[in-house]
Design an enzyme around this catalytic site. Structure first.
Site, mmCIF file in Angstrom:
data_model
loop_
_atom_site.group_PDB
_atom_site.id
_atom_site.type_symbol
_atom_site.label_atom_id
_atom_site.label_comp_id
_atom_site.label_asym_id
_atom_site.label_seq_id
_atom_site.Cartn_x
_atom_site.Cartn_y
_atom_site.Cartn_z
ATOM 1 N N SER A 90 0.844 -1.194 0.000
ATOM 2 C CA SER A 90 0.000 0.000 0.000
ATOM 3 C C SER A 90 0.876 1.240 0.000
ATOM 4 O O SER A 90 1.825 1.331 0.782
ATOM 5 C CB SER A 90 -0.913 0.001 1.224
ATOM 6 O OG SER A 90 -1.763 1.132 1.222
ATOM 7 N N HIS A 94 2.474 12.119 -0.483
ATOM 8 C CA HIS A 94 2.050 13.519 -0.432
ATOM 9 C C HIS A 94 3.261 14.400 -0.769
ATOM 10 O O HIS A 94 4.214 14.483 0.026
ATOM 11 C CB HIS A 94 1.533 13.881 0.956
ATOM 12 C CG HIS A 94 0.229 13.232 1.305
ATOM 13 N ND1 HIS A 94 -0.976 13.707 0.823
ATOM 14 C CD2 HIS A 94 -0.060 12.156 2.085
ATOM 15 C CE1 HIS A 94 -1.953 12.957 1.294
ATOM 16 N NE2 HIS A 94 -1.426 12.001 2.049
ATOM 17 N N HIS A 104 -1.943 7.308 -4.867
ATOM 18 C CA HIS A 104 -2.209 6.151 -4.007
ATOM 19 C C HIS A 104 -2.206 4.905 -4.876
ATOM 20 O O HIS A 104 -2.707 4.924 -6.012
ATOM 21 C CB HIS A 104 -3.565 6.293 -3.324
ATOM 22 C CG HIS A 104 -4.165 4.980 -2.888
ATOM 23 N ND1 HIS A 104 -5.116 4.313 -3.644
ATOM 24 C CD2 HIS A 104 -3.932 4.204 -1.808
ATOM 25 C CE1 HIS A 104 -5.447 3.195 -3.032
ATOM 26 N NE2 HIS A 104 -4.753 3.097 -1.922
ATOM 27 N N ASN A 106 -2.503 0.389 -4.344
ATOM 28 C CA ASN A 106 -2.609 -0.769 -3.471
ATOM 29 C C ASN A 106 -2.745 -2.018 -4.319
ATOM 30 O O ASN A 106 -3.521 -2.032 -5.279
ATOM 31 C CB ASN A 106 -3.832 -0.628 -2.549
ATOM 32 C CG ASN A 106 -4.068 -1.866 -1.700
ATOM 33 O OD1 ASN A 106 -4.791 -2.771 -2.101
ATOM 34 N ND2 ASN A 106 -3.453 -1.887 -0.535
ATOM 35 N N ARG A 108 -3.170 -6.280 -3.511
ATOM 36 C CA ARG A 108 -3.413 -7.117 -2.343
ATOM 37 C C ARG A 108 -3.989 -8.476 -2.753
ATOM 38 O O ARG A 108 -4.567 -8.632 -3.829
ATOM 39 C CB ARG A 108 -4.367 -6.417 -1.375
ATOM 40 C CG ARG A 108 -5.725 -6.103 -1.975
ATOM 41 C CD ARG A 108 -6.571 -5.235 -1.048
ATOM 42 N NE ARG A 108 -7.883 -4.971 -1.622
ATOM 43 C CZ ARG A 108 -8.140 -3.957 -2.455
ATOM 44 N NH1 ARG A 108 -7.184 -3.111 -2.775
ATOM 45 N NH2 ARG A 108 -9.354 -3.781 -2.938
#
Length: 304
Positions: A90, A94, A104, A106, A108
């Site tokens: 993940s 910023h 962002h 991710n 999984r």
């Protein structure tokens, strides 16, 4: 067929690759690593970068956890097994520059190991996504971002981009603000093998998505990092960060999963910006770049 140990090892390698490339891109800051163990089983590697030339705060986290699934999550996931295994990477970055976007990503994998040996197929799936939250929406950058994602999706399945782009528009939506968090990207969950794809092919897609992060973000950082900005534009950046924080604390499924499975708080909340501001009843100046950005924070925009 792939197994959870192989998936976790390959995800750790992707974490290593991304951290090395981000340090090179920033040119100053380096990641601090903290190894941790989860009380219920498993653990992870939290890596945080701060106060760099361009990266003000970011995290690239790996985890592989297992244990007992709380009843609240069993109901939410609509499963009846007790034990689970979950692994993933993940990322939230910023930047300190209002012309460089928040990003962002991710990837999984989730399974219910208790189903093994029962004569039933194991319950397992992949999930993930990547989305971009510009403080200012530059349409050329948005098109580059989405076209790159489409190429990654098309290499695996002809309909992935269309499906996952729509999913991202719906998922990364701040309902109480009636606006999207950013310009979207792709998002998917509970992706399983079937008639079209094998488990190995889905895993390769997951890794390809993970490895798309660096070429995408380095391009956007290097294109915009030397632009001059005003104090007023920095204030706008802080205002946009507040929307990001609202989404993660109110709606984000990963945050909720981490908190409800006794995850490590510092790792879960590393997605929050280092500083944000909530201005009362902010209204952009008509015709301004801020107003233009707000007009593009909506579902259904085609960027390809």
């Amino acid at each position: 067929m792939i197994n959870k140990e192989q998936i976790a090892e390959d995800y750790k390698q992707i974490q290593d690759e991304i951290c090395a490339a981000l340090e090179l891109t920033d040119g100053k800051a380096v990641f601090e690593e903290e190894l941790w163990e989860r009380d219920g089983g498993g653990g992870g590697r939290t890596r945080v970068i701060q106060n760099g030339n361009i990266l003000e705060k970011g995290g690239v986290n790996f985890s592989a956890v297992h244990g007992h699934l709380p009843d609240t999550l069993k109901r939410a996931l609509k499963v009846d097994q007790d034990d689970f295994f979950a692994t993933g990477v993940s990322i939230v970055i910023h930047p300190n520059h209002p012309m460089v976007p928040i990003i962002h990503m991710n990837i999984r994998y989730f399974e219910m190991p208790s189903s093994f040996g029962s004569g039933k197929e194991p319950l397992r799936w992949f999930g993930g996504g990547i989305d971009l939250t510009p403080h200012y929406v530059f349409e050329d950058d948005a098109r580059y971002f989405h076209r790159y994602l489409k190429s990654v999706c098309d290499a695996c399945h002809h309909d992935f981009y269309r499906r996952f782009k729509l999913w991202a528009d719906d998922y990364f939506f701040i309902k109480h603000r009636h606006e999207t968090r950013g310009i979207g990207g792709i998002f998917y969950d509970r992706l399983t093998a079937g008639d079209d794809l094998t488990w190995d092919e889905i895993f390769e897609f997951s890794k390809a998505l993970g490895r798309s992060f660096i070429p995408i973000y380095t391009e956007l950082v290097n294109k915009n990092r030397d632009k001059v900005f005003t104090p007023e534009q920095q204030e706008w950046q802080y205002q946009r960060r507040s929307r990001y924080a609202e989404f993660n604390l109110v709606y984000d499924a990963g945050t909720k999963f981490g908190l409800e499975t006794n995850g490590r708080i510092e790792s879960i909340l590393m997605s929050l910006p280092p500083a944000a501001k909530w201005f009362y009843n902010y209204q952009p100046v008509p015709g301004s770049e801020e107003e233009k950005t707000l007009s593009l924070l909506k579902k259904g925009i085609s960027w390809v």
